[in-house]
Design a protein around this motif. Structure first.
Motif, PDB file in Angstrom:
ATOM      1  N   TYR A 211      12.691 -51.175 -97.252  1.00 48.16           N
ATOM      2  CA  TYR A 211      13.012 -50.440 -96.018  1.00 48.16           C
ATOM      3  C   TYR A 211      12.100 -49.213 -95.865  1.00 48.16           C
ATOM      4  O   TYR A 211      11.709 -48.840 -94.755  1.00 48.16           O
ATOM      5  CB  TYR A 211      14.468 -49.965 -96.023  1.00 48.16           C
ATOM      6  CG  TYR A 211      15.500 -51.063 -95.868  1.00 48.16           C
ATOM      7  CD1 TYR A 211      15.251 -52.200 -95.095  1.00 48.16           C
ATOM      8  CD2 TYR A 211      16.747 -50.968 -96.486  1.00 48.16           C
ATOM      9  CE1 TYR A 211      16.198 -53.193 -94.948  1.00 48.16           C
ATOM     10  CE2 TYR A 211      17.719 -51.959 -96.340  1.00 48.16           C
ATOM     11  CZ  TYR A 211      17.428 -53.080 -95.572  1.00 48.16           C
ATOM     12  OH  TYR A 211      18.370 -54.066 -95.431  1.00 48.16           O
ATOM     13  N   TYR A 212      11.798 -48.601 -96.993  1.00 47.37           N
ATOM     14  CA  TYR A 212      11.035 -47.343 -96.970  1.00 47.37           C
ATOM     15  C   TYR A 212       9.520 -47.573 -96.855  1.00 47.37           C
ATOM     16  O   TYR A 212       8.788 -46.691 -96.396  1.00 47.37           O
ATOM     17  CB  TYR A 212      11.346 -46.561 -98.253  1.00 47.37           C
ATOM     18  CG  TYR A 212      10.686 -45.212 -98.361  1.00 47.37           C
ATOM     19  CD1 TYR A 212      10.644 -44.342 -97.273  1.00 47.37           C
ATOM     20  CD2 TYR A 212      10.110 -44.786 -99.561  1.00 47.37           C
ATOM     21  CE1 TYR A 212      10.041 -43.088 -97.378  1.00 47.37           C
ATOM     22  CE2 TYR A 212       9.513 -43.541 -99.672  1.00 47.37           C
ATOM     23  CZ  TYR A 212       9.479 -42.703 -98.576  1.00 47.37           C
ATOM     24  OH  TYR A 212       8.889 -41.474 -98.672  1.00 47.37           O
ATOM     25  N   LEU A 213       9.062 -48.762 -97.224  1.00 48.99           N
ATOM     26  CA  LEU A 213       7.630 -49.045 -97.312  1.00 48.99           C
ATOM     27  C   LEU A 213       6.831 -48.655 -96.062  1.00 48.99           C
ATOM     28  O   LEU A 213       5.775 -48.029 -96.176  1.00 48.99           O
ATOM     29  CB  LEU A 213       7.413 -50.531 -97.652  1.00 48.99           C
ATOM     30  CG  LEU A 213       5.981 -50.966 -97.950  1.00 48.99           C
ATOM     31  CD1 LEU A 213       5.405 -50.195 -99.139  1.00 48.99           C
ATOM     32  CD2 LEU A 213       5.926 -52.466 -98.227  1.00 48.99           C
ATOM     33  N   PRO A 214       7.300 -48.983 -94.837  1.00 46.20           N
ATOM     34  CA  PRO A 214       6.496 -48.625 -93.647  1.00 46.20           C
ATOM     35  C   PRO A 214       6.343 -47.124 -93.445  1.00 46.20           C
ATOM     36  O   PRO A 214       5.458 -46.682 -92.702  1.00 46.20           O
ATOM     37  CB  PRO A 214       7.281 -49.252 -92.479  1.00 46.20           C
ATOM     38  CG  PRO A 214       8.153 -50.293 -93.116  1.00 46.20           C
ATOM     39  CD  PRO A 214       8.489 -49.762 -94.467  1.00 46.20           C
ATOM     40  N   TYR A 215       7.214 -46.318 -94.071  1.00 48.55           N
ATOM     41  CA  TYR A 215       7.220 -44.872 -93.837  1.00 48.55           C
ATOM     42  C   TYR A 215       6.661 -44.084 -95.020  1.00 48.55           C
ATOM     43  O   TYR A 215       6.604 -42.863 -94.990  1.00 48.55           O
ATOM     44  CB  TYR A 215       8.655 -44.406 -93.538  1.00 48.55           C
ATOM     45  CG  TYR A 215       9.304 -45.231 -92.451  1.00 48.55           C
ATOM     46  CD1 TYR A 215       9.052 -44.975 -91.105  1.00 48.55           C
ATOM     47  CD2 TYR A 215      10.125 -46.313 -92.780  1.00 48.55           C
ATOM     48  CE1 TYR A 215       9.608 -45.762 -90.109  1.00 48.55           C
ATOM     49  CE2 TYR A 215      10.693 -47.106 -91.791  1.00 48.55           C
ATOM     50  CZ  TYR A 215      10.432 -46.829 -90.460  1.00 48.55           C
ATOM     51  OH  TYR A 215      10.974 -47.613 -89.483  1.00 48.55           O
ATOM     52  N   LYS A 216       6.263 -44.826 -96.064  1.00 47.49           N
ATOM     53  CA  LYS A 216       5.719 -44.194 -97.256  1.00 47.49           C
ATOM     54  C   LYS A 216       4.348 -43.608 -96.947  1.00 47.49           C
ATOM     55  O   LYS A 216       3.547 -44.238 -96.255  1.00 47.49           O
ATOM     56  CB  LYS A 216       5.558 -45.239 -98.360  1.00 47.49           C
ATOM     57  CG  LYS A 216       6.314 -44.938 -99.627  1.00 47.49           C
ATOM     58  CD  LYS A 216       6.119 -46.068-100.617  1.00 47.49           C
ATOM     59  CE  LYS A 216       7.045 -45.861-101.806  1.00 47.49           C
ATOM     60  NZ  LYS A 216       6.999 -47.009-102.705  1.00 47.49           N
ATOM     61  N   LYS A 217       4.075 -42.423 -97.500  1.00 51.69           N
ATOM     62  CA  LYS A 217       2.751 -41.848 -97.314  1.00 51.69           C
ATOM     63  C   LYS A 217       1.759 -42.699 -98.107  1.00 51.69           C
ATOM     64  O   LYS A 217       1.953 -42.947 -99.292  1.00 51.69           O
ATOM     65  CB  LYS A 217       2.728 -40.406 -97.812  1.00 51.69           C
ATOM     66  CG  LYS A 217       3.458 -39.455 -96.872  1.00 51.69           C
ATOM     67  CD  LYS A 217       3.410 -38.031 -97.371  1.00 51.69           C
ATOM     68  CE  LYS A 217       4.179 -37.122 -96.415  1.00 51.69           C
ATOM     69  NZ  LYS A 217       4.264 -35.732 -96.922  1.00 51.69           N
ATOM     70  N   LYS A 218       0.727 -43.167 -97.436  1.00 47.80           N
ATOM     71  CA  LYS A 218      -0.236 -44.074 -98.073  1.00 47.80           C
ATOM     72  C   LYS A 218      -1.598 -43.394 -98.169  1.00 47.80           C
ATOM     73  O   LYS A 218      -1.930 -42.519 -97.376  1.00 47.80           O
ATOM     74  CB  LYS A 218      -0.380 -45.363 -97.261  1.00 47.80           C
ATOM     75  CG  LYS A 218       0.914 -46.139 -97.049  1.00 47.80           C
ATOM     76  CD  LYS A 218       0.654 -47.373 -96.191  1.00 47.80           C
ATOM     77  CE  LYS A 218       1.953 -48.118 -95.893  1.00 47.80           C
ATOM     78  NZ  LYS A 218       2.789 -47.459 -94.908  1.00 47.80           N
ATOM     79  N   ARG A 219      -2.372 -43.875 -99.133  1.00 50.49           N
ATOM     80  CA  ARG A 219      -3.775 -43.480 -99.165  1.00 50.49           C
ATOM     81  C   ARG A 219      -4.463 -44.192 -97.990  1.00 50.49           C
ATOM     82  O   ARG A 219      -3.853 -45.035 -97.338  1.00 50.49           O
ATOM     83  CB  ARG A 219      -4.406 -43.865-100.501  1.00 50.49           C
ATOM     84  CG  ARG A 219      -4.295 -45.333-100.820  1.00 50.49           C
ATOM     85  CD  ARG A 219      -4.917 -45.666-102.164  1.00 50.49           C
ATOM     86  NE  ARG A 219      -4.689 -47.057-102.517  1.00 50.49           N
ATOM     87  CZ  ARG A 219      -5.344 -48.081-102.031  1.00 50.49           C
ATOM     88  NH1 ARG A 219      -6.274 -47.869-101.104  1.00 50.49           N
ATOM     89  NH2 ARG A 219      -5.100 -49.315-102.410  1.00 50.49           N
ATOM     90  N   LYS A 220      -5.706 -43.926 -97.777  1.00 46.45           N
ATOM     91  CA  LYS A 220      -6.422 -44.537 -96.657  1.00 46.45           C
ATOM     92  C   LYS A 220      -6.493 -46.048 -96.846  1.00 46.45           C
ATOM     93  O   LYS A 220      -6.898 -46.533 -97.902  1.00 46.45           O
ATOM     94  CB  LYS A 220      -7.834 -43.960 -96.573  1.00 46.45           C
ATOM     95  CG  LYS A 220      -8.469 -44.081 -95.207  1.00 46.45           C
ATOM     96  CD  LYS A 220      -9.711 -43.209 -95.116  1.00 46.45           C
ATOM     97  CE  LYS A 220     -10.184 -43.131 -93.673  1.00 46.45           C
ATOM     98  NZ  LYS A 220     -11.361 -42.276 -93.525  1.00 46.45           N
TER      99      LYS A 220
END
Length: 709
Positions: A100-109
């Motif tokens: 559920y959280y994956l789309p909102y996780k801060k990602k690297r480029k």
């Protein structure tokens, strides 16, 4: 779902029992205390059930903390809808929670984030909707600029965004996760140019290996992972790619329009190969590793428990020998309390061969220190030393034991050993440990890191925090099950007593040194920082032999002393005249003493203690003798039957010490005639067995044994 219903979903126990156990745990009551002295509250739950509740309590609390953190992060992004909030709040699966959280996780480029910066997200949305498009090329041309100078670059960027959306789709991840769990294959292969290295040969079975992951036992998974960590193997998890692609297509593909369908299919294949497959392979591998760790730790825990609870010889004067060749045999003489009285070294073996002088010295020490038993370490020169001792004509009968010295060298070099024996070297300390292991294995072995005792299965490869937590539980359970002599216990032993810990153990030792031996449990209250709570948790597990009150040398809790006093008064006796008085104890009518807080379980425990106060649950030590004709692996012959002692247990079999340097393996298929699923139901650590030699590999120093017939 609240904490109680969460726990009940995992283990079927009465609501009240769980509720009361949680209350006690929240009050910082220990598991040994709860299981022994709060039976009425818990509905007579045992230690294992209470441990499960404690672990599930922690699991529930960890999930709640993670939820709070996720909700806060998504809310700060302004993306927390009511629907998403409800999904997260009602989720009690950490894996799904992370999905559920994956789309909102801060990602690297990422390729998708770059494409979004280039303004391609609107195009990706149009393609994902899969509505009919008359001319895809014309649509893509609208997004061409200096950076994106052709249609293919534009479409590639849109596909990158779509691939990431598919990767973040919790339904797709759930379906694929199921596919991995049901059909994944674990494969291992030798790293190029490593096959001829000597160290790699121990992984020979895994140079080219594959099997269904769900059928791969814990020891094979851990062996392959160790090989990978050491740089000899490549290990990977695989599923059928076509099946995986088909699953994604079923959930994503809705159009039959050729151009859009092509773009969606390309994005699906890319999403699986580049994002989903690596992530889920890693996740499933980590999950398999965790499960393998848990199984391995369970084996280690069972072995450790059996080792800690092995029979003690008791308070006897012991002559302990740490055998050796060139450096000689280190000898120590110990008092009944394990105090060092004398140390010496003899050289009966090669190269010195001072046999007569050694025998003379040993006989002299036996007589001078009134020795009751001899303890010989099972390491180098053990068999020769045992034969030497058995050849000596002592003036009186002496029991001779060979003890497992695994970890003695670790203890002898430790800070604790230096504190105990600051004026002696490691050889003396090691010999003392060998002697004390005979008189009281539990008291001595708690001083050593369990991983150094040598009864585990891949103990250095498993999750070390999980291992330590589980082994601490085992040690605490054993220590409190046996009980501890308050006047002789070391700091190490005291620190495992319910409610004590390291600091209070130090304070107890300091008080005992300054004030002298304890005469009653109440004195514990005089120890700095040992308050009412610590007294309640610990006092019943601490025993005082020859105390003023005989109950102080029993497992009767001080809070129950008034009950015993009333029982004695009703029989017209003093408490000291009731203890061990079976005739009078039989007259006690338990129903008479039941109250709102004290029921039959507690009263029955009290009666058991009155009959045999402070009874040690461990059995008595037994002497064992190896086959005297066996000295090295070269002496073994196929078909030979020899006596041995089980010194380690794994899921795939057990190892047996047959009196030579190498232990032999009894594979689980050779333990019993009938099919065995759990080896621990058939054998136990330190069990004496007769085994048959069925295979000897002298080059690899491997011995295969059978317990059948």
């Amino acid at each position: 779902m609240n904490k109680i219903s969460f726990i009940q979903k995992k283990i079927e126990l009465p609501t009240k029992a769980i509720e009361n156990t949680l209350k006690l745990l929240d009050e910082e009551a220990t598991i040994p205390f709860i299981s022994r002295y709060r039976k009425e509250m818990t509905g007579n739950l045992d230690e294992i059930q209470i441990q499960k509740i404690a672990k599930l309590k922690t699991e529930f609390e960890d999930i709640q903390k993670r939820k709070e953190s996720i909700l806060k992060n998504i809310d700060e992004q302004g993306a927390l809808s009511q629907e998403l909030n409800d999904k997260i709040v009602n989720c009690y699966d950490l894996t799904l929670l992370e999905d559920y959280y994956l789309p909102y996780k801060k990602k690297r480029k990422t390729r998708a984030s770059v494409a979004k910066e280039q303004g391609l997200e609107p195009l990706a949305k149009i393609l994902m909707k899969q509505n009919p498009i008359t001319d895809l090329e014309t649509l893509a041309n609208k997004y061409i600029n200096k950076e994106l100078n052709d249609v293919e670059k534009v479409l590639q960027g849109a596909r990158d965004i779509m691939a990431e959306w598919m990767n973040e789709n919790e339904k797709i991840r759930a379906y694929l996760r199921k596919l991995f769990k049901q059909t994944a294959i674990i494969e291992s292969a030798i790293v190029k140019n490593k096959e001829n290295e000597e160290e790699a040969k121990k992984y020979l079975n895994y140079f080219e290996f594959s099997e269904p992951l769900k059928r791969s036992p814990s020891h094979r998974i851990l062996a392959m992972m160790r090989g990978e960590n050491e740089g000899f193997l490549r290990v990977k998890i695989k599923v059928d790619k076509e099946q995986a692609i088909e699953i994604i297509e079923r959930n994503i593909l809705k159009t039959s329009q050729k151009e859009i369908k092509k773009q969606i299919n390309l994005a699906i294949k890319d999403s699986f190969s580049r994002l989903l497959e690596p992530a889920l392979s890693n996740e499933i591998m980590q999950d398999a590793k965790l499960q393998a760790d848990k199984v391995s730790i369970q084996v280690f825990s069972a072995n450790l428990q059996q080792l800690l609870l092995q029979p003690p010889l008791g308070e006897k004067r012991i002559l302990a020998i740490d055998p050796g060749y060139k450096s000689g045999c280190k000898i120590v003489c110990l008092s009944e309390q394990g105090e060092l009285l004398h140390n010496d070294t003899v050289y009966p073996h090669a190269p010195q061969r001072e046999t007569k002088e050694s025998i003379k010295k040993i006989k002299s020490l036996i007589n001078a220190y009134k020795i009751d038993a001899i303890s010989i370490g099972n390491g180098t020169a053990s068999r020769e030393t045992e034969r030497l001792i058995q050849s000596i004509a002592f003036d009186r009968p002496l029991k001779v034991f060979v003890v497992n010295e695994a970890g003695a060298s670790v203890y002898s070099a430790s800070k604790l050993a230096r504190e105990e024996f600051p004026n002696y070297d490691v050889t003396v300390r090691g010999a003392v440990s060998i002697g004390r292991r005979l008189s009281d294995p539990l008291a001595e072995l708690v001083k050593i890191d369990p991983k150094s005792i040598g009864v585990g299965q891949y103990q250095h490869d498993v999750d070390q925090t999980l291992l330590k937590n589980e082994l601490d539980i085992v040690v605490m359970s054993c220590v409190n099950n046996v009980g501890v002599n308050l006047n002789t216990a070391s700091k190490s032993l005291l620190s495992y007593v319910s409610g004590i810990g390291e600091k209070l153990a130090e304070n107890i030792i300091k008080y005992r040194t300054e004030k002298g031996l304890f005469t009653q449990r109440e004195e514990l209250k005089k120890i700095p920082r040992l308050g009412d709570k610590a007294f309640q948790q610990s006092s019943a597990f601490l025993r005082i032999p020859n105390a003023k009150n005989p109950l102080d040398n029993s497992a009767v809790h001080p809070e129950s002393y008034p009950i015993v006093e009333q029982m004695a008064k009703d029989l017209g006796l003093k408490v000291e005249n009731l203890v061990c008085n079976s005739e009078e104890i039989k007259k006690i009518k338990l129903d008479k003493y039941i109250t709102s807080e004290v029921g039959l379980p507690t009263l029955k425990d009290i009666i058991k203690e009155l009959e045999k106060p402070g009874l040690d649950p461990r059995k008595k030590s037994q002497i064992f003798t190896f086959d005297s004709t066996l000295k090295t692996i070269d002496d073994l012959k196929i078909g030979m039957k020899v006596p041995g002692i089980i010194n380690n247990i794994t899921n795939f079999g057990c190892f047996v010490d047959i009196g030579i340097k190498e232990s032999g393996l009894v594979h689980i298929s050779k333990v019993a005639k009938e099919f065995v699923t759990d080896i621990n139901t058939v054998v136990h650590l330190n069990q004496t067995v007769e085994v048959k030699i069925i295979e000897v590999d002298i080059d690899r120093k491997r011995i295969q044994l059978s317990m059948i017939d």
